[in-house]
Write a protein that holds these residues in place. Structure first.
Motif, short mmCIF file in Angstrom:
data_model
loop_
_atom_site.label_atom_id
_atom_site.label_comp_id
_atom_site.label_asym_id
_atom_site.label_seq_id
_atom_site.Cartn_x
_atom_site.Cartn_y
_atom_site.Cartn_z
N GLY A 411 56.16 20.49 7.66
CA GLY A 411 56.88 19.81 8.74
C GLY A 411 56.34 20.06 10.13
N GLU A 412 55.71 21.19 10.35
CA GLU A 412 55.17 21.51 11.68
C GLU A 412 54.02 22.48 11.46
OE1 GLU A 412 58.47 23.55 13.94
OE2 GLU A 412 59.11 23.52 11.86
N PRO A 413 53.22 22.65 12.52
CA PRO A 413 52.21 23.70 12.42
C PRO A 413 52.91 25.06 12.36
CG PRO A 413 51.85 22.29 14.37
CD PRO A 413 53.20 21.95 13.83
N ASP A 435 50.29 25.55 3.37
CA ASP A 435 50.78 24.88 4.57
C ASP A 435 50.49 23.40 4.35
OD1 ASP A 435 50.97 23.65 7.06
OD2 ASP A 435 49.87 25.18 8.15
N THR A 436 51.54 22.64 4.07
CA THR A 436 51.33 21.26 3.63
C THR A 436 51.57 20.28 4.75
OG1 THR A 436 53.65 21.15 2.90
CG2 THR A 436 52.02 21.81 1.27
N TRP A 437 50.59 19.43 5.01
CA TRP A 437 50.73 18.40 6.03
C TRP A 437 50.90 17.03 5.38
CZ3 TRP A 437 47.35 14.17 6.98
CH2 TRP A 437 47.76 13.36 8.04
N TRP A 438 51.91 16.33 5.81
CA TRP A 438 52.14 14.95 5.34
C TRP A 438 53.30 14.37 6.12
CZ3 TRP A 438 56.46 13.74 1.76
CH2 TRP A 438 57.29 14.84 1.52
N GLN A 439 53.68 13.13 5.76
CA GLN A 439 54.69 12.39 6.53
C GLN A 439 55.57 11.56 5.60
OE1 GLN A 439 51.46 10.15 8.46
NE2 GLN A 439 52.19 11.07 10.35
N THR A 440 56.71 11.14 6.15
CA THR A 440 57.63 10.29 5.39
C THR A 440 56.90 9.12 4.73
OG1 THR A 440 59.34 10.82 7.00
CG2 THR A 440 59.74 8.90 5.62
N ASP A 536 49.15 11.48 14.21
CA ASP A 536 48.98 12.90 14.56
C ASP A 536 47.58 13.13 15.13
OD1 ASP A 536 51.42 13.97 13.83
OD2 ASP A 536 50.81 14.45 11.80
N ARG A 551 52.11 15.19 17.25
CA ARG A 551 52.18 13.74 17.42
C ARG A 551 51.44 13.29 18.66
NH1 ARG A 551 54.02 11.19 13.01
NH2 ARG A 551 53.95 9.44 14.44
N ASN A 557 58.63 16.15 17.39
CA ASN A 557 58.89 16.86 16.14
C ASN A 557 59.77 18.08 16.45
OD1 ASN A 557 58.74 18.33 13.78
ND2 ASN A 557 56.60 17.81 13.41
N ARG A 562 61.60 14.36 12.74
CA ARG A 562 61.08 13.41 13.70
C ARG A 562 62.17 12.75 14.50
NH1 ARG A 562 56.74 10.23 10.13
NH2 ARG A 562 57.22 8.55 11.55
C1 WTA Z 1 54.39 16.93 11.34
C2 WTA Z 1 57.65 15.60 6.98
C3 WTA Z 1 51.59 20.37 11.24
C4 WTA Z 1 53.35 15.89 11.75
C5 WTA Z 1 56.96 15.91 5.66
C6 WTA Z 1 53.77 14.68 10.98
C7 WTA Z 1 53.05 18.83 10.38
C8 WTA Z 1 55.27 14.79 10.99
C9 WTA Z 1 52.93 19.42 9.09
C10 WTA Z 1 55.88 14.08 9.81
C11 WTA Z 1 52.08 20.58 8.96
C12 WTA Z 1 54.26 17.71 8.96
N1 WTA Z 1 51.45 21.00 10.06
N2 WTA Z 1 52.39 19.31 11.43
N3 WTA Z 1 51.94 21.22 7.82
N4 WTA Z 1 53.70 18.70 8.26
N5 WTA Z 1 53.90 17.78 10.25
O1 WTA Z 1 57.83 12.20 8.51
O2 WTA Z 1 53.44 15.68 13.14
O3 WTA Z 1 59.50 14.07 8.79
O4 WTA Z 1 53.35 13.47 11.57
O5 WTA Z 1 57.54 14.27 7.25
O6 WTA Z 1 55.52 16.20 10.91
O7 WTA Z 1 57.26 14.30 9.74
P1 WTA Z 1 58.12 13.65 8.57
#
Ligand code: WTA
Length: 682
Positions: A411-413, A435-440, A536, A551, A557, A562
């Motif tokens: 969800g965040e760094p 540390d998982t990065w992704w989005q809705t 991002d 963002r 965030n 979001r």
């Molecule tokens: C941020 C949540 C850094 C990013 C799953 C993204 C992150 C937004 C990370 C999506 C991470 C999500 N490190 N930033 N590991 N994971 N983000 O749609 O800015 O609620 O665009 O999905 O959260 O938020 P959403």
């Protein structure tokens, strides 16, 4: 207006600069005990999923599911960017998450519910019991409500078992569920009912939050009113009961409209409903998410691709075995909960924990007591929770000797300091961290280390997942060289099965939001010409690890959630005294970012404190408590460009105590110093 001018006027163009730039950290090897038992330990996976094998590589994910009819094509790109996955195939998401596990795991816990009041004994619902309940609910939705495949239903449910039961019952029929986070206000819910065209709202009377039994039914009344005012009639409100047989809210029922689910369910005892054979491309659910305009986007997820992607990533990145007890502390009202509490883990026959309340209730030791009691060995949470638990929970030994093998952040760094605390104190050095990065919009993880194969690097999300080919583009769409370390726009070059199909009812917005800016040949049928723009900012290091900076659009965030600045500004503008509103992200030690609000009022308005109060109330009522501004500054005027645009960048600099930069080209430079003194003092 050119993009560069537009960007200049946005605060968020500067988010990458606000983001913490910590130094590169040393690698940490995954603990041996983890590696020895990991599901994915074959380094050959990278090769199997390289570009030469795209898109066929994703058969591996699809093969984790049970199909009623096999798909004939992995990826259809004939109508970019509306990709189709696993076409010709038929399946049912509920069948994959429930029925198919019965032979082997009938009486294994599928879901364990932990209520907020700590004296309540946790309740483990077996796969068999889940099967029974989901079938009865599906029968009710089908026969009592008359719902059929393709219809939409809005859910406004908190974290009780009623939520996954309702979702799976919808999926069984092919009904598209649209779950709205329970913390969102009635108005937010009503707006989503209208947008999705739902005729039914499914809610609950009450739920526990921070020691209070909240009256949630009151929100349903507001939601229905809001939807009806916008032209969407709601036939019925179905109300689950937090304590079955008892009504725990104060708000009276509306005759003819409101019914208790448990009363109606009596007529469907023991009923079974055949799972509908759905096309792989049939929509499974909508998940509304904030964007750059005032209107939330209904992210439309498909059945086959989505389920394949969350099953695959739950297995490989979360390392979920059926024997594990897995707890993701997110809320099912967000995408993380859909993908990694419900659909992914249940597709793998996992035991998934659902906790009703606030992690810090009644104290910060609560999550660790729950983990200990249930024997949780995979734990998944947000950096905000890690930071809060760290700050408040210095006294680590009290946290108990829980034995995690795997921990996720999302969800965040996460900054290295918090990461190390999580690793040492919570994981006791024995748990691997991803540390998982992704989005809705993405359905599932896009960047993360593969836990048994890649070394961890605190502060970096890690490389792209198998089958995901990112690229960082500069503002002109030029590719930055790999490993350049220069910040740019994080994009994904290829389609993947978890990506949304479209934005509900708004194909054009789907194209405009994610593809228009960087697609050079809009007529091209080649997926290579359609990079997905995430919104991002990111940098990649020479080792291929990505660091997400935050963002770069009008989205803030907050604690990993979001918030659209436009949505907040629209809420502020409903206060009659407010002439203009600007929302800026401010760095916060615990929550990552928080929104601060600037509103301008005419000179005739003298009671500024009263205006500030009304602004806060408007944000809470219209969006929800999560949108509560951390501060409201009532100012005489906004700094503006000569063309009349509010310079949010300047306001953000003031709030973040950064250098304000050159403001001489503004239409009203003198107001900047006035605001600075008002906010920062002399
Ligand atoms: C941020 C949540 C850094 C990013 C799953 C993204 C992150 C937004 C990370 C999506 C991470 C999500 N490190 N930033 N590991 N994971 N983000 O749609 O800015 O609620 O665009 O999905 O959260 O938020 P959403």
């Amino acid at each position: 207006m050119t993009d560069s001018v537009k960007n200049d006027e946005r605060t968020e163009a500067n988010e990458a600069q606000i983001a913490v730039h910590w130094k590169e950290e040393k690698y940490i090897e995954p603990p041996k005990s983890f590696v020895e038992q990991a599901i994915l330990n074959d380094p050959g996976v990278r090769k199997r999923f390289d570009e030469k094998h795209f898109p066929d590589c994703f058969r591996e994910y699809a093969d984790m599911l049970t199909w009623f009819k096999p798909y004939t094509k992995v990826l259809d790109t004939s109508h970019p960017p509306f990709w189709k996955w696993f076409t010709g195939g038929k399946l049912n998401a509920c069948y994959n998450c429930v029925d198919r596990h019965l032979d082997k795991y009938r009486n294994k816990a599928a879901l364990i519910f932990v209520s907020e009041p700590e004296d309540d004994v946790p309740y483990a619902m077996t796969y068999q019991e889940l099967y029974v309940r989901v079938n009865e609910m599906a029968a009710l939705l089908k026969d009592y409500c008359g719902l059929k495949a393709g219809d939409r239903v809005t859910l406004h449910l908190p974290m009780t078992l009623d939520l996954p039961i309702t979702m799976l019952a919808c999926a069984r029929l092919g009904v598209i569920h649209s779950q709205v986070f329970a913390g969102f206000s009635g108005q937010s819910c009503g707006q989503r009912i209208q947008d999705s065209g739902s005729h039914y709202l499914i809610t609950i009377d009450a739920y526990w939050r921070s020691g209070k039994l909240l009256d949630h039914k009151a929100n349903a009344d507001i939601a229905v009113k809001t939807a009806e005012a916008a032209g969407q009639h709601v036939d019925k409100v179905l109300i689950w009961q937090r304590y079955p047989g008892k009504y725990s809210a104060k708000t009276p029922l509306v005759k003819g409209r409101d019914v208790f689910v448990n009363d109606v369910l009596k007529d469907y005892k023991g009923k079974r409903v055949e799972p509908a054979h759905m096309d792989a491309e049939a929509p499974l659910f909508l998940m509304y998410s904030s964007g750059t305009t005032g209107k939330p986007k209904g992210c439309q997820h498909r059945t086959g691709g989505y389920l394949a992607y969350v099953a695959g990533t739950s297995k490989w990145i979360q390392d979920i075995h059926p024997e594990d007890t897995y707890w993701c502390m997110a809320d099912i009202g967000w995408i993380t909960g859909h993908s990694y509490i419900v659909y992914g883990p249940l597709a793998l026959a996992a035991t998934s924990v659902i906790y009703e309340g606030t992690p810090t209730y009644p104290d910060v030791g609560r999550p660790w007591r729950i983990a200990e009691r249930l024997g949780v060995n995979i734990f998944h949470t947000s950096p905000t929770a890690v930071r809060a638990l760290r700050r408040l929970g210095e006294n680590v030994p009290k946290m108990g000797p829980q034995k995690f093998k795997h921990m996720t952040t999302v969800g965040e760094p996460i900054e290295p300091k918090a990461w190390h605390w999580y690793f040492d104190q919570i994981g006791k050095g024995k748990a691997v961290i991803v540390d998982t990065w992704w989005q809705t919009e993405n359905g599932g993880f896009l960047c993360s280390t593969i836990p048994a194969l890649d070394k961890m690097k605190p502060g970096s999300a890690g490389p792209a997942l198998p089958g995901i080919y990112p690229v960082i583009l500069d503002d002109n769409g030029k590719e930055l060289p790999k490993g350049s370390g220069i910040a740019g726009n994080m994009c994904i070059r290829n389609p993947w099965p978890g990506i949304i199909q479209t934005i509900w009812g708004d194909d054009q917005r789907f194209i405009d939001t994610y593809y228009r800016r960087f697609c050079k040949y809009p007529k091209s049928k080649d997926w290579r010409d359609w990079p997905y723009m995430s919104g991002d900012g990111a940098v990649d290091a020479p080792d291929g690890y990505y660091r997400i900076l935050g963002r770069i659009d009008d989205v803030i965030n907050v604690s990993g959630h979001r918030l659209g600045t436009k949505e907040l500004e629209n809420a502020c503008l409903t206060v009659p005294e407010v002439s203009e509103a600007a929302v800026v992200p401010v760095v916060d030690e615990i929550r990552g970012k928080v929104p601060e609000v600037y509103v301008s009022v005419p000179a005739s308005v003298t009671d500024r404190a009263a205006v500030a109060k009304k602004v806060i109330k408007a944000c809470e009522d219209i969006i929800g408590k999560i949108a509560r501004p951390s501060k409201v500054h009532v100012v005489p005027d906004m700094p503006k460009t000569r063309s009349g645009k509010i310079m949010r960048r300047v306001l953000a600099s003031i709030s973040n105590k950064r250098d304000i930069g050159d403001v001489t080209t503004l239409a009203n430079p003198e107001v900047v110093e006035k605001i600075r003194v008002q906010v920062q003092g002399k």
